[in-house]
Design a protein around this motif. Structure first.
Motif, PDB file in Angstrom:
ATOM      1  N   LEU A  80      29.164 -50.839  44.651  1.00 51.13           N
ATOM      2  CA  LEU A  80      29.924 -51.599  45.641  1.00 51.13           C
ATOM      3  C   LEU A  80      31.185 -52.230  45.064  1.00 51.13           C
ATOM      4  CD1 LEU A  80      26.919 -53.494  47.309  1.00 51.13           C
ATOM      5  CD2 LEU A  80      28.016 -51.382  48.114  1.00 51.13           C
ATOM      6  N   SER A  81      31.502 -51.920  43.811  1.00 54.49           N
ATOM      7  CA  SER A  81      32.623 -52.587  43.141  1.00 54.49           C
ATOM      8  C   SER A  81      33.964 -52.310  43.823  1.00 54.49           C
ATOM      9  CB  SER A  81      32.680 -52.180  41.661  1.00 54.49           C
ATOM     10  OG  SER A  81      32.797 -50.775  41.536  1.00 54.49           O
ATOM     11  N   ASP A  82      34.201 -51.066  44.230  1.00 51.23           N
ATOM     12  CA  ASP A  82      35.452 -50.754  44.932  1.00 51.23           C
ATOM     13  C   ASP A  82      35.473 -51.408  46.312  1.00 51.23           C
ATOM     14  OD1 ASP A  82      36.449 -49.338  42.846  1.00 51.23           O
ATOM     15  OD2 ASP A  82      36.111 -47.351  43.698  1.00 51.23           O
ATOM     16  N   SER A 108      37.409 -65.800  49.394  1.00 56.67           N
ATOM     17  CA  SER A 108      37.092 -64.376  49.457  1.00 56.67           C
ATOM     18  C   SER A 108      35.835 -64.050  48.664  1.00 56.67           C
ATOM     19  CB  SER A 108      38.266 -63.537  48.945  1.00 56.67           C
ATOM     20  OG  SER A 108      38.559 -63.842  47.593  1.00 56.67           O
ATOM     21  N   GLU A 109      35.619 -64.756  47.558  1.00 58.00           N
ATOM     22  CA  GLU A 109      34.413 -64.522  46.758  1.00 58.00           C
ATOM     23  C   GLU A 109      33.181 -65.001  47.513  1.00 58.00           C
ATOM     24  OE1 GLU A 109      32.498 -62.710  44.059  1.00 58.00           O
ATOM     25  OE2 GLU A 109      34.657 -62.900  43.693  1.00 58.00           O
ATOM     26  N   MET A 110      33.299 -66.133  48.169  1.00 56.39           N
ATOM     27  CA  MET A 110      32.187 -66.643  48.966  1.00 56.39           C
ATOM     28  C   MET A 110      31.909 -65.706  50.142  1.00 56.39           C
ATOM     29  SD  MET A 110      33.252 -70.683  48.861  1.00 56.39           S
ATOM     30  CE  MET A 110      31.935 -71.249  49.934  1.00 56.39           C
ATOM     31  N   ALA A 111      32.966 -65.143  50.713  1.00 53.94           N
ATOM     32  CA  ALA A 111      32.797 -64.196  51.821  1.00 53.94           C
ATOM     33  C   ALA A 111      32.084 -62.939  51.338  1.00 53.94           C
ATOM     34  CB  ALA A 111      34.158 -63.844  52.424  1.00 53.94           C
ATOM     35  N   TRP A 112      32.386 -62.525  50.100  1.00 53.00           N
ATOM     36  CA  TRP A 112      31.732 -61.341  49.543  1.00 53.00           C
ATOM     37  C   TRP A 112      30.240 -61.594  49.352  1.00 53.00           C
ATOM     38  CZ3 TRP A 112      31.604 -56.439  49.207  1.00 53.00           C
ATOM     39  CH2 TRP A 112      30.854 -55.790  48.219  1.00 53.00           C
ATOM     40  N   LEU A 165      27.103 -59.487  50.967  1.00 53.15           N
ATOM     41  CA  LEU A 165      25.947 -58.954  50.252  1.00 53.15           C
ATOM     42  C   LEU A 165      24.639 -59.431  50.882  1.00 53.15           C
ATOM     43  CD1 LEU A 165      27.035 -59.239  46.498  1.00 53.15           C
ATOM     44  CD2 LEU A 165      27.009 -57.198  47.951  1.00 53.15           C
ATOM     45  N   MET A 166      24.617 -60.685  51.308  1.00 51.45           N
ATOM     46  CA  MET A 166      23.430 -61.223  51.979  1.00 51.45           C
ATOM     47  C   MET A 166      23.169 -60.468  53.288  1.00 51.45           C
ATOM     48  SD  MET A 166      24.083 -65.299  51.391  1.00 51.45           S
ATOM     49  CE  MET A 166      22.771 -65.757  52.538  1.00 51.45           C
ATOM     50  N   PHE A 188      21.980 -61.984  62.857  1.00 53.25           N
ATOM     51  CA  PHE A 188      22.295 -62.546  61.539  1.00 53.25           C
ATOM     52  C   PHE A 188      23.805 -62.599  61.318  1.00 53.25           C
ATOM     53  CE2 PHE A 188      23.164 -62.350  57.024  1.00 53.25           C
ATOM     54  CZ  PHE A 188      22.242 -63.223  56.463  1.00 53.25           C
ATOM     55  N   ILE A 189      24.480 -61.498  61.653  1.00 56.88           N
ATOM     56  CA  ILE A 189      25.938 -61.429  61.487  1.00 56.88           C
ATOM     57  C   ILE A 189      26.621 -62.523  62.290  1.00 56.88           C
ATOM     58  CG2 ILE A 189      27.992 -60.070  62.066  1.00 56.88           C
ATOM     59  CD1 ILE A 189      26.365 -57.556  61.339  1.00 56.88           C
ATOM     60  N   GLU A 190      26.257 -62.623  63.553  1.00 62.25           N
ATOM     61  CA  GLU A 190      26.923 -63.597  64.433  1.00 62.25           C
ATOM     62  C   GLU A 190      26.696 -65.031  63.954  1.00 62.25           C
ATOM     63  OE1 GLU A 190      27.528 -64.484  69.190  1.00 62.25           O
ATOM     64  OE2 GLU A 190      26.184 -62.875  68.514  1.00 62.25           O
ATOM     65  N   LYS A 191      25.451 -65.354  63.634  1.00 58.57           N
ATOM     66  CA  LYS A 191      25.138 -66.724  63.229  1.00 58.57           C
ATOM     67  C   LYS A 191      25.733 -67.059  61.863  1.00 58.57           C
ATOM     68  CE  LYS A 191      20.922 -67.437  65.929  1.00 58.57           C
ATOM     69  NZ  LYS A 191      21.541 -68.524  66.735  1.00 58.57           N
TER      70      LYS A 191
END
Length: 217
Positions: free
Chosen positions: A120-122, A155-159, A163-164, A183-186
């Protein structure tokens, strides 16, 4: 031998994915994969230098496709940042779901989870750039405890949140993965609420006002 195909980056990814889905395992070497493609290794190296790069490109290909689908929508360009993030998540995970067997194989192939995450690095670079382009900035409040939190890259927190979400989707057994949608919406709403510190700022300002008034008296 397989039928000769039009040789380009996308066809390599497609054939590689097909081998995994039909055999349940990745090609054991670049040489054997090129034999399957009926091309010389030198031709393969014009696009990739390893099988691992192909696997990384699978995730970024879905990302690029998602961004194109969103960008082609006139409505998307008028969305606010939160709605754009929600649209990205729903569109990207829709594509993952359409290719779930392949994705789950890639993310469970190695017993070493770090090696799986390396695929997932790229995507991580592309995703963080997407978030950074939204120019999300939390309200600055001059308080040490809050400043420490704000020092972390948005952006790091968003990443990490992505992953979660990915882990939740992999483990989701609900019909049509409807729990992942919830999950996505909440989670997206919650993350934007955390960045919007306006209520806290108002409380602090009000507290300062009361303190100043008390001192003046």
């Amino acid at each position: 031998m397989a039928k000769k195909i039009n040789f380009n980056k996308q066809s390599i990814i497609s054939e590689y994915s097909k081998i995994i889905l039909e055999s349940g395992k990745r090609p054991s070497s670049i040489y054997l994969f090129c034999q399957h493609l009926k091309v010389e290794e030198s031709q393969f190296y014009q696009f990739f230098t390893s099988l691992e790069q192909i696997e990384q490109s699978i995730f970024t290909t879905f990302f690029e496709s998602t961004i194109k689908l969103l960008s082609d929508s006139e409505e998307y360009n008028s969305y606010d940042a939160k709605t754009k993030v929600l649209s990205f998540y729903f569109t990207y995970f829709e594509q993952l779901t359409a290719n779930r067997s392949l994705i789950t194989y890639l993310l469970h192939e190695d017993k070493n989870q770090l090696k799986n995450l390396k695929k997932l690095s790229d995507l991580r670079s592309h995703f963080k750039h997407f978030i950074e382009e939204l120019a999300l900035e939390p309200i600055k409040i001059p308080q040490e405890s809050i400043e420490k939190i704000q020092q972390k890259s948005i952006s790091e927190m968003a990443w990490i949140q992505f992953l979660m979400t990915l882990k939740f989707w992999i483990d989701d057994t609900s019909p049509s993965f409807e729990k992942t949608d919830i999950f996505i919406e909440k989670s997206v709403h919650a993350s934007f609420d955390l960045m919007d510190l306006t209520p806290l700022k108002n409380i602090i300002d009000f507290g300062k006002f009361l303190w100043n008034e008390k001192v003046k008296v």
